[in-house]
Scaffold this motif. Structure first.
Motif, PDB file in Angstrom:
ATOM      1  N   ALA A   1       0.819  -1.171  -0.191  1.00  0.00           N
ATOM      2  CA  ALA A   1      -0.106  -0.067   0.067  1.00  0.00           C
ATOM      3  C   ALA A   1       0.952   1.199   0.102  1.00  0.00           C
ATOM      4  CB  ALA A   1      -0.982  -0.035   1.201  1.00  0.00           C
ATOM      5  N   GLU A   2       1.922   1.401   0.878  1.00  0.00           N
ATOM      6  CA  GLU A   2       2.804   2.372   0.770  1.00  0.00           C
ATOM      7  C   GLU A   2       3.317   2.649  -0.362  1.00  0.00           C
ATOM      8  OE1 GLU A   2       3.431   4.317   3.308  1.00  0.00           O
ATOM      9  OE2 GLU A   2       2.364   3.284   5.164  1.00  0.00           O
ATOM     10  N   LEU A   3       4.053   1.673  -1.260  1.00  0.00           N
ATOM     11  CA  LEU A   3       4.480   1.861  -2.348  1.00  0.00           C
ATOM     12  C   LEU A   3       3.672   2.127  -3.434  1.00  0.00           C
ATOM     13  CD1 LEU A   3       6.430  -1.410  -2.752  1.00  0.00           C
ATOM     14  CD2 LEU A   3       7.453   0.694  -2.302  1.00  0.00           C
ATOM     15  N   LEU A   4       2.301   1.746  -3.344  1.00  0.00           N
ATOM     16  CA  LEU A   4       1.488   2.262  -4.495  1.00  0.00           C
ATOM     17  C   LEU A   4       0.859   3.846  -4.265  1.00  0.00           C
ATOM     18  CD1 LEU A   4      -0.915  -0.670  -4.780  1.00  0.00           C
ATOM     19  CD2 LEU A   4       0.551   0.024  -6.213  1.00  0.00           C
ATOM     20  N   ALA A   5       0.786   4.096  -2.761  1.00  0.00           N
ATOM     21  CA  ALA A   5       0.698   5.480  -2.465  1.00  0.00           C
ATOM     22  C   ALA A   5       1.702   6.428  -2.734  1.00  0.00           C
ATOM     23  CB  ALA A   5       0.382   5.788  -0.994  1.00  0.00           C
ATOM     24  N   LEU A   6       3.004   6.092  -2.766  1.00  0.00           N
ATOM     25  CA  LEU A   6       4.191   6.766  -3.210  1.00  0.00           C
ATOM     26  C   LEU A   6       4.178   6.997  -4.852  1.00  0.00           C
ATOM     27  CD1 LEU A   6       6.742   8.155  -2.640  1.00  0.00           C
ATOM     28  CD2 LEU A   6       7.846   5.694  -2.612  1.00  0.00           C
ATOM     29  N   GLU A   7       3.792   5.943  -5.429  1.00  0.00           N
ATOM     30  CA  GLU A   7       3.766   5.973  -6.893  1.00  0.00           C
ATOM     31  C   GLU A   7       2.561   7.039  -7.396  1.00  0.00           C
ATOM     32  OE1 GLU A   7       3.014   2.935 -10.774  1.00  0.00           O
ATOM     33  OE2 GLU A   7       2.361   2.482  -8.772  1.00  0.00           O
ATOM     34  N   GLY A   9       1.076   9.399  -5.717  1.00  0.00           N
ATOM     35  CA  GLY A   9       1.666  10.855  -5.193  1.00  0.00           C
ATOM     36  C   GLY A   9       2.661  11.580  -5.905  1.00  0.00           C
ATOM     37  N   LEU A  10       3.584  10.697  -6.456  1.00  0.00           N
ATOM     38  CA  LEU A  10       4.741  11.067  -7.390  1.00  0.00           C
ATOM     39  C   LEU A  10       4.136  11.540  -8.807  1.00  0.00           C
ATOM     40  CD1 LEU A  10       7.686   8.963  -6.192  1.00  0.00           C
ATOM     41  CD2 LEU A  10       7.245  11.453  -5.666  1.00  0.00           C
ATOM     42  N   SER A  11       3.193  10.725  -9.312  1.00  0.00           N
ATOM     43  CA  SER A  11       2.549  10.707 -10.412  1.00  0.00           C
ATOM     44  C   SER A  11       1.800  12.268 -10.488  1.00  0.00           C
ATOM     45  CB  SER A  11       1.880   9.454 -10.760  1.00  0.00           C
ATOM     46  OG  SER A  11       2.462   8.630 -11.351  1.00  0.00           O
ATOM     47  N   ARG A  19       7.844  20.188  -8.718  1.00  0.00           N
ATOM     48  CA  ARG A  19       9.229  19.606  -9.076  1.00  0.00           C
ATOM     49  C   ARG A  19      10.018  19.334  -7.745  1.00  0.00           C
ATOM     50  NH1 ARG A  19       6.224  18.271 -12.791  1.00  0.00           N
ATOM     51  NH2 ARG A  19       6.927  18.853 -14.769  1.00  0.00           N
ATOM     52  N   LYS A  20       9.506  19.730  -6.371  1.00  0.00           N
ATOM     53  CA  LYS A  20      10.267  19.563  -5.353  1.00  0.00           C
ATOM     54  C   LYS A  20       9.270  19.036  -4.293  1.00  0.00           C
ATOM     55  CE  LYS A  20      13.341  21.668  -2.271  1.00  0.00           C
ATOM     56  NZ  LYS A  20      14.241  22.878  -1.668  1.00  0.00           N
ATOM     57  N   VAL A  21       9.634  17.538  -4.004  1.00  0.00           N
ATOM     58  CA  VAL A  21       8.490  16.893  -3.152  1.00  0.00           C
ATOM     59  C   VAL A  21       9.188  16.109  -1.951  1.00  0.00           C
ATOM     60  CG1 VAL A  21       7.106  14.852  -3.271  1.00  0.00           C
ATOM     61  CG2 VAL A  21       7.365  16.220  -5.337  1.00  0.00           C
ATOM     62  N   SER A  22       8.735  16.249  -1.050  1.00  0.00           N
ATOM     63  CA  SER A  22       9.209  15.695   0.250  1.00  0.00           C
ATOM     64  C   SER A  22       8.150  14.487   0.868  1.00  0.00           C
ATOM     65  CB  SER A  22       9.500  16.508   1.336  1.00  0.00           C
ATOM     66  OG  SER A  22       9.688  15.650   2.703  1.00  0.00           O
ATOM     67  N   CYS A  23       8.469  13.149   0.672  1.00  0.00           N
ATOM     68  CA  CYS A  23       7.632  12.239   0.867  1.00  0.00           C
ATOM     69  C   CYS A  23       7.843  11.711   2.251  1.00  0.00           C
ATOM     70  CB  CYS A  23       7.782  11.092  -0.143  1.00  0.00           C
ATOM     71  SG  CYS A  23       7.498  11.367  -1.791  1.00  0.00           S
ATOM     72  N   GLU A  24       6.843  11.300   3.210  1.00  0.00           N
ATOM     73  CA  GLU A  24       7.062  10.960   4.298  1.00  0.00           C
ATOM     74  C   GLU A  24       6.409   9.515   4.455  1.00  0.00           C
ATOM     75  OE1 GLU A  24       7.746  14.977   7.016  1.00  0.00           O
ATOM     76  OE2 GLU A  24       5.837  13.957   6.991  1.00  0.00           O
ATOM     77  N   CYS A  25       6.931   8.552   4.950  1.00  0.00           N
ATOM     78  CA  CYS A  25       6.345   7.237   5.086  1.00  0.00           C
ATOM     79  C   CYS A  25       6.728   6.712   6.574  1.00  0.00           C
ATOM     80  CB  CYS A  25       6.920   6.560   3.877  1.00  0.00           C
ATOM     81  SG  CYS A  25       6.528   4.757   3.744  1.00  0.00           S
ATOM     82  N   ASP A  26       5.972   6.082   6.849  1.00  0.00           N
ATOM     83  CA  ASP A  26       5.905   5.333   8.356  1.00  0.00           C
ATOM     84  C   ASP A  26       6.307   3.869   8.081  1.00  0.00           C
ATOM     85  OD1 ASP A  26       3.597   3.954   7.777  1.00  0.00           O
ATOM     86  OD2 ASP A  26       2.521   5.104   9.192  1.00  0.00           O
ATOM     87  N   CYS A  27       6.549   3.232   6.832  1.00  0.00           N
ATOM     88  CA  CYS A  27       6.953   1.991   6.565  1.00  0.00           C
ATOM     89  C   CYS A  27       8.462   2.154   6.164  1.00  0.00           C
ATOM     90  CB  CYS A  27       6.236   1.580   5.353  1.00  0.00           C
ATOM     91  SG  CYS A  27       6.785  -0.220   4.783  1.00  0.00           S
ATOM     92  N   MET A  28       9.356   1.625   7.137  1.00  0.00           N
ATOM     93  CA  MET A  28      10.690   1.868   6.916  1.00  0.00           C
ATOM     94  C   MET A  28      11.355   1.012   5.957  1.00  0.00           C
ATOM     95  SD  MET A  28      13.699   3.143   7.815  1.00  0.00           S
ATOM     96  CE  MET A  28      13.666   3.992   9.258  1.00  0.00           C
TER      97      MET A  28
END
Length: 111
Positions: A1-7, A9-11, A19-28
């Motif tokens: 789920a975290e990987l899909l959310a990252l994909e 969000g980045l898309s 063009r400047k993004v900070s992604c915060e994820c609680d899945c190490m």
């Protein structure tokens, strides 16, 4: 789920011109995939297809940070994810935080 959310969000950021993004994820585990995971071993991961797509998004000309954030101070993300599960099928944009995350927002901001 975290990987899909990252994909997703980045898309969205790329399509919106951000063009400047900070992604915060609680899945190490997800964070490490993009910080210090050797790219020659990605094909061994069970979610290789998503990892490959995210790496392509990260390789575009922009600044992207992927950082770990403790779960205890990430309750806004969980509140939004729970809302999304109940409201599948549409993207929603808010100009200010919706009422249902205000408590979580206050709690997260205290850390």
């Amino acid at each position: 789920a975290e990987l899909l959310a990252l994909e997703e969000g980045l898309s969205f950021c790329w399509e919106s011109g951000v063009r400047k993004v900070s992604c915060e994820c609680d899945c190490m585990g997800a964070v490490k995939l993009f910080q210090d995971w050797p790219t020659d071993r990605n094909h061994l991961h069970k979610h290789y297809d998503v990892i490959r797509r995210v790496r392509r998004l990260l390789a575009r000309e922009r600044v992207v940070y992927v950082n770990h954030i403790p779960r205890e101070i990430n309750s806004v993300a969980h509140s939004l994810a729970s809302w999304d599960v109940r409201n599948l099928g549409s993207n929603v944009f808010w100009r200010s935080p919706p009422d249902f995350i205000l408590f979580s927002l206050g709690r997260d901001s205290m850390f």
